[in-house]
Design a protein around this motif. Sequence first.
Motif, PDB file in Angstrom:
ATOM      1  N   MET A   1       0.837  -1.190   0.000  1.00 36.48           N
ATOM      2  CA  MET A   1       0.000   0.000   0.000  1.00 36.48           C
ATOM      3  C   MET A   1       0.882   1.254   0.000  1.00 36.48           C
ATOM      4  SD  MET A   1      -2.938   1.162   2.746  1.00 36.48           S
ATOM      5  CE  MET A   1      -3.847  -0.374   2.490  1.00 36.48           C
ATOM      6  N   SER A   2       0.517   2.240  -0.812  1.00 39.29           N
ATOM      7  CA  SER A   2       1.317   3.451  -0.943  1.00 39.29           C
ATOM      8  C   SER A   2       1.226   4.313   0.313  1.00 39.29           C
ATOM      9  CB  SER A   2       0.858   4.262  -2.156  1.00 39.29           C
ATOM     10  OG  SER A   2      -0.429   4.787  -1.938  1.00 39.29           O
ATOM     11  N   VAL A   3       2.190   5.227   0.431  1.00 39.29           N
ATOM     12  CA  VAL A   3       2.208   6.150   1.577  1.00 39.29           C
ATOM     13  C   VAL A   3       0.945   7.002   1.592  1.00 39.29           C
ATOM     14  CG1 VAL A   3       3.438   8.091   2.621  1.00 39.29           C
ATOM     15  CG2 VAL A   3       4.726   6.207   1.598  1.00 39.29           C
ATOM     16  N   LYS A   4       0.510   7.465   0.418  1.00 42.55           N
ATOM     17  CA  LYS A   4      -0.673   8.319   0.343  1.00 42.55           C
ATOM     18  C   LYS A   4      -1.926   7.579   0.800  1.00 42.55           C
ATOM     19  CE  LYS A   4      -0.621   9.871  -3.927  1.00 42.55           C
ATOM     20  NZ  LYS A   4      -0.930  10.753  -5.072  1.00 42.55           N
ATOM     21  N   LYS A   5      -2.056   6.318   0.401  1.00 46.49           N
ATOM     22  CA  LYS A   5      -3.240   5.546   0.805  1.00 46.49           C
ATOM     23  C   LYS A   5      -3.243   5.287   2.299  1.00 46.49           C
ATOM     24  CE  LYS A   5      -4.087   3.187  -3.603  1.00 46.49           C
ATOM     25  NZ  LYS A   5      -4.096   1.873  -4.310  1.00 46.49           N
ATOM     26  N   ARG A   6      -2.077   4.970   2.865  1.00 40.95           N
ATOM     27  CA  ARG A   6      -2.013   4.751   4.312  1.00 40.95           C
ATOM     28  C   ARG A   6      -2.392   6.014   5.074  1.00 40.95           C
ATOM     29  NH1 ARG A   6       2.834   1.845   3.213  1.00 40.95           N
ATOM     30  NH2 ARG A   6       4.074   3.651   3.886  1.00 40.95           N
ATOM     31  N   ALA A   7      -1.918   7.154   4.578  1.00 31.18           N
ATOM     32  CA  ALA A   7      -2.202   8.420   5.256  1.00 31.18           C
ATOM     33  C   ALA A   7      -3.689   8.745   5.225  1.00 31.18           C
ATOM     34  CB  ALA A   7      -1.385   9.541   4.615  1.00 31.18           C
ATOM     35  N   ILE A   8      -4.342   8.559   4.086  1.00 33.21           N
ATOM     36  CA  ILE A   8      -5.750   8.921   3.984  1.00 33.21           C
ATOM     37  C   ILE A   8      -6.633   7.945   4.741  1.00 33.21           C
ATOM     38  CG2 ILE A   8      -6.405   7.672   1.878  1.00 33.21           C
ATOM     39  CD1 ILE A   8      -7.265  11.319   2.789  1.00 33.21           C
ATOM     40  N   ILE A   9      -6.237   6.673   4.813  1.00 37.68           N
ATOM     41  CA  ILE A   9      -6.985   5.698   5.621  1.00 37.68           C
ATOM     42  C   ILE A   9      -6.889   6.066   7.094  1.00 37.68           C
ATOM     43  CG2 ILE A   9      -6.987   3.312   6.431  1.00 37.68           C
ATOM     44  CD1 ILE A   9      -6.293   2.443   3.593  1.00 37.68           C
ATOM     45  N   LEU A  10      -5.690   6.452   7.548  1.00 39.44           N
ATOM     46  CA  LEU A  10      -5.518   6.896   8.931  1.00 39.44           C
ATOM     47  C   LEU A  10      -6.425   8.092   9.220  1.00 39.44           C
ATOM     48  CD1 LEU A  10      -4.016   6.966  11.661  1.00 39.44           C
ATOM     49  CD2 LEU A  10      -2.310   8.440  10.567  1.00 39.44           C
ATOM     50  N   SER A  11      -6.467   9.043   8.289  1.00 37.42           N
ATOM     51  CA  SER A  11      -7.308  10.221   8.464  1.00 37.42           C
ATOM     52  C   SER A  11      -8.779   9.835   8.581  1.00 37.42           C
ATOM     53  CB  SER A  11      -7.106  11.176   7.283  1.00 37.42           C
ATOM     54  OG  SER A  11      -8.053  12.218   7.310  1.00 37.42           O
ATOM     55  N   LEU A  12      -9.225   8.915   7.737  1.00 40.77           N
ATOM     56  CA  LEU A  12     -10.637   8.519   7.732  1.00 40.77           C
ATOM     57  C   LEU A  12     -11.019   7.811   9.027  1.00 40.77           C
ATOM     58  CD1 LEU A  12     -13.251   8.401   6.142  1.00 40.77           C
ATOM     59  CD2 LEU A  12     -12.429   6.300   5.040  1.00 40.77           C
ATOM     60  N   VAL A  13     -10.164   6.901   9.480  1.00 42.11           N
ATOM     61  CA  VAL A  13     -10.450   6.159  10.719  1.00 42.11           C
ATOM     62  C   VAL A  13     -10.489   7.108  11.909  1.00 42.11           C
ATOM     63  CG1 VAL A  13      -9.562   4.429  12.328  1.00 42.11           C
ATOM     64  CG2 VAL A  13      -9.525   3.976   9.873  1.00 42.11           C
TER      65      VAL A  13
ATOM     66  N   PHE B   1     -14.368  10.660   0.325  1.00 38.71           N
ATOM     67  CA  PHE B   1     -14.169  11.090  -1.059  1.00 38.71           C
ATOM     68  C   PHE B   1     -12.683  11.235  -1.367  1.00 38.71           C
ATOM     69  CE2 PHE B   1     -14.129  14.009  -4.657  1.00 38.71           C
ATOM     70  CZ  PHE B   1     -15.111  13.462  -5.457  1.00 38.71           C
ATOM     71  N   ALA B   2     -11.928  11.723  -0.395  1.00 33.72           N
ATOM     72  CA  ALA B   2     -10.486  11.875  -0.589  1.00 33.72           C
ATOM     73  C   ALA B   2      -9.819  10.520  -0.796  1.00 33.72           C
ATOM     74  CB  ALA B   2      -9.869  12.590   0.616  1.00 33.72           C
ATOM     75  N   PHE B   3     -10.275   9.512  -0.068  1.00 33.69           N
ATOM     76  CA  PHE B   3      -9.711   8.166  -0.237  1.00 33.69           C
ATOM     77  C   PHE B   3      -9.924   7.673  -1.664  1.00 33.69           C
ATOM     78  CE2 PHE B   3     -10.333   3.540  -0.289  1.00 33.69           C
ATOM     79  CZ  PHE B   3      -9.084   3.122   0.161  1.00 33.69           C
ATOM     80  N   TYR B   4     -11.126   7.892  -2.202  1.00 34.27           N
ATOM     81  CA  TYR B   4     -11.387   7.457  -3.574  1.00 34.27           C
ATOM     82  C   TYR B   4     -10.537   8.237  -4.563  1.00 34.27           C
ATOM     83  CZ  TYR B   4     -13.727   6.678  -8.005  1.00 34.27           C
ATOM     84  OH  TYR B   4     -13.978   6.380  -9.325  1.00 34.27           O
ATOM     85  N   SER B   5     -10.379   9.538  -4.332  1.00 33.81           N
ATOM     86  CA  SER B   5      -9.585  10.348  -5.256  1.00 33.81           C
ATOM     87  C   SER B   5      -8.112   9.948  -5.218  1.00 33.81           C
ATOM     88  CB  SER B   5      -9.736  11.838  -4.946  1.00 33.81           C
ATOM     89  OG  SER B   5      -9.000  12.203  -3.804  1.00 33.81           O
ATOM     90  N   ILE B   6      -7.601   9.606  -4.026  1.00 31.58           N
ATOM     91  CA  ILE B   6      -6.216   9.137  -3.913  1.00 31.58           C
ATOM     92  C   ILE B   6      -6.052   7.826  -4.683  1.00 31.58           C
ATOM     93  CG2 ILE B   6      -4.527   8.139  -2.322  1.00 31.58           C
ATOM     94  CD1 ILE B   6      -4.532  11.097  -2.099  1.00 31.58           C
ATOM     95  N   TYR B   7      -7.035   6.936  -4.531  1.00 30.45           N
ATOM     96  CA  TYR B   7      -6.989   5.655  -5.267  1.00 30.45           C
ATOM     97  C   TYR B   7      -6.981   5.906  -6.767  1.00 30.45           C
ATOM     98  CZ  TYR B   7      -8.999   1.644  -7.697  1.00 30.45           C
ATOM     99  OH  TYR B   7      -9.239   0.650  -8.615  1.00 30.45           O
ATOM    100  N   LEU B   8      -7.866   6.800  -7.225  1.00 32.55           N
ATOM    101  CA  LEU B   8      -7.980   7.051  -8.660  1.00 32.55           C
ATOM    102  C   LEU B   8      -6.744   7.756  -9.205  1.00 32.55           C
ATOM    103  CD1 LEU B   8      -9.957   6.666 -11.003  1.00 32.55           C
ATOM    104  CD2 LEU B   8     -10.895   8.938 -10.496  1.00 32.55           C
ATOM    105  N   SER B   9      -6.173   8.685  -8.431  1.00 33.87           N
ATOM    106  CA  SER B   9      -5.033   9.464  -8.921  1.00 33.87           C
ATOM    107  C   SER B   9      -3.775   8.615  -9.082  1.00 33.87           C
ATOM    108  CB  SER B   9      -4.736  10.637  -7.978  1.00 33.87           C
ATOM    109  OG  SER B   9      -4.258  10.179  -6.729  1.00 33.87           O
ATOM    110  N   THR B  10      -3.728   7.471  -8.391  1.00 37.27           N
ATOM    111  CA  THR B  10      -2.550   6.603  -8.492  1.00 37.27           C
ATOM    112  C   THR B  10      -2.658   5.610  -9.648  1.00 37.27           C
ATOM    113  OG1 THR B  10      -3.520   5.076  -6.863  1.00 37.27           O
ATOM    114  CG2 THR B  10      -2.025   6.769  -6.031  1.00 37.27           C
ATOM    115  N   GLN B  11      -3.787   5.599 -10.336  1.00 33.53           N
ATOM    116  CA  GLN B  11      -3.946   4.694 -11.469  1.00 33.53           C
ATOM    117  C   GLN B  11      -3.088   5.167 -12.646  1.00 33.53           C
ATOM    118  OE1 GLN B  11      -5.855   1.762 -11.107  1.00 33.53           O
ATOM    119  NE2 GLN B  11      -5.619   2.608  -9.047  1.00 33.53           N
ATOM    120  N   PRO B  12      -2.521   4.233 -13.413  1.00 37.19           N
ATOM    121  CA  PRO B  12      -1.665   4.633 -14.540  1.00 37.19           C
ATOM    122  C   PRO B  12      -2.455   5.303 -15.657  1.00 37.19           C
ATOM    123  CG  PRO B  12      -2.065   2.259 -14.553  1.00 37.19           C
ATOM    124  CD  PRO B  12      -2.634   2.778 -13.267  1.00 37.19           C
ATOM    125  N   ARG B  13      -1.740   6.003 -16.515  1.00 35.44           N
ATOM    126  CA  ARG B  13      -2.379   6.644 -17.662  1.00 35.44           C
ATOM    127  C   ARG B  13      -3.018   5.599 -18.566  1.00 35.44           C
ATOM    128  NH1 ARG B  13       2.389  10.863 -19.579  1.00 35.44           N
ATOM    129  NH2 ARG B  13       2.795  11.767 -17.514  1.00 35.44           N
TER     130      ARG B  13
END
Length: 328
Positions: free
Chosen positions: A1-13, A50-62
Amino acid sequence: MSVKKRAIILSLVVSILLMLAKFAAYFITGSNSILTDAAESIVNVIAGSFAFYSIYLSTQPRDENHPYGHGKVEFFSAFVEGILILIAGVIIIFKSSYNLIYPHAVGQLLEGTLIIGITGLINMIVGLYLINVGKDQHSITLQADGKHLLTDTYTSVAIVVGLILIQLTNIIWLDSLLSVLVGFYIVYSGYKLTRGSVGGLMDESDFTLVEEVVEVLQKNRHNPWIDVHNLRTQQYGPELHIDCHVTLPYYFDLNKVHREISQIDELINSNGVRKAELFIHADPCLPECCHYCHMSECPVRSEAFRKEIVWTPEIVIKNKKHFENELL
């Protein structure tokens, strides 16, 4: 899991747990200002989701439909978060204004003050963590979420101070007055966040970044780089794109032009400036460029070198060669 995803999950919890704690404090005390803080926590949870979903989507490849990647969704996420904060602030102001006219009794303020104080401290720690990770990962979503939690911290501090004053003075209407003031601050915070995200969606130039790029080019400029102009920056989430025009001697062959452009790309990406994708257009020099051109052994020079034109953001962002700027 990426650093960004871990951070946003922590924020949500954390947001969910703190929301429950604040509502518990409200049911204990009946305080309108505590309800204000609890209501803002609902926004935290919705925005965090919503931020969690946007982080997930932004990490998807082109892909074929998104040749620049999915990073712009982070600006949209910040925009939604800002709108939610604005709505929460307006609702808080109206409800608190009503209770200011028709006050109601509050109780067990000491317990409520303690709970709000602890939640504020936790929000501050998590908010600062999200901002640091967001800056390191160039994530506008994490920075927006972190700033939102810091806003929550400031409101919690104000509410704690107000609750202490109420306990000392026994003036009940201070509770609603404090809630109204906090509501206006929340509205202001939502406006700033919305304004910044709209700027990103509209490709507003990051002038600080332009200054960094220009400083690197000026300090390391090569003689064939006669001038740089029409420099623009564009951000797609964590990805950065830079466009510019570079004036080179017109007699350079294609291989030499390519080599010079590659050196500019490498220079920007290896000198502390954020990693970027560059699109550089090569312009041929004109006789009017000679007086500021450093090519001492130029075979077609029509005028002697007189003075170097120092590259500044104000000069390089214009879509004009330097001698054209001098004519203005």
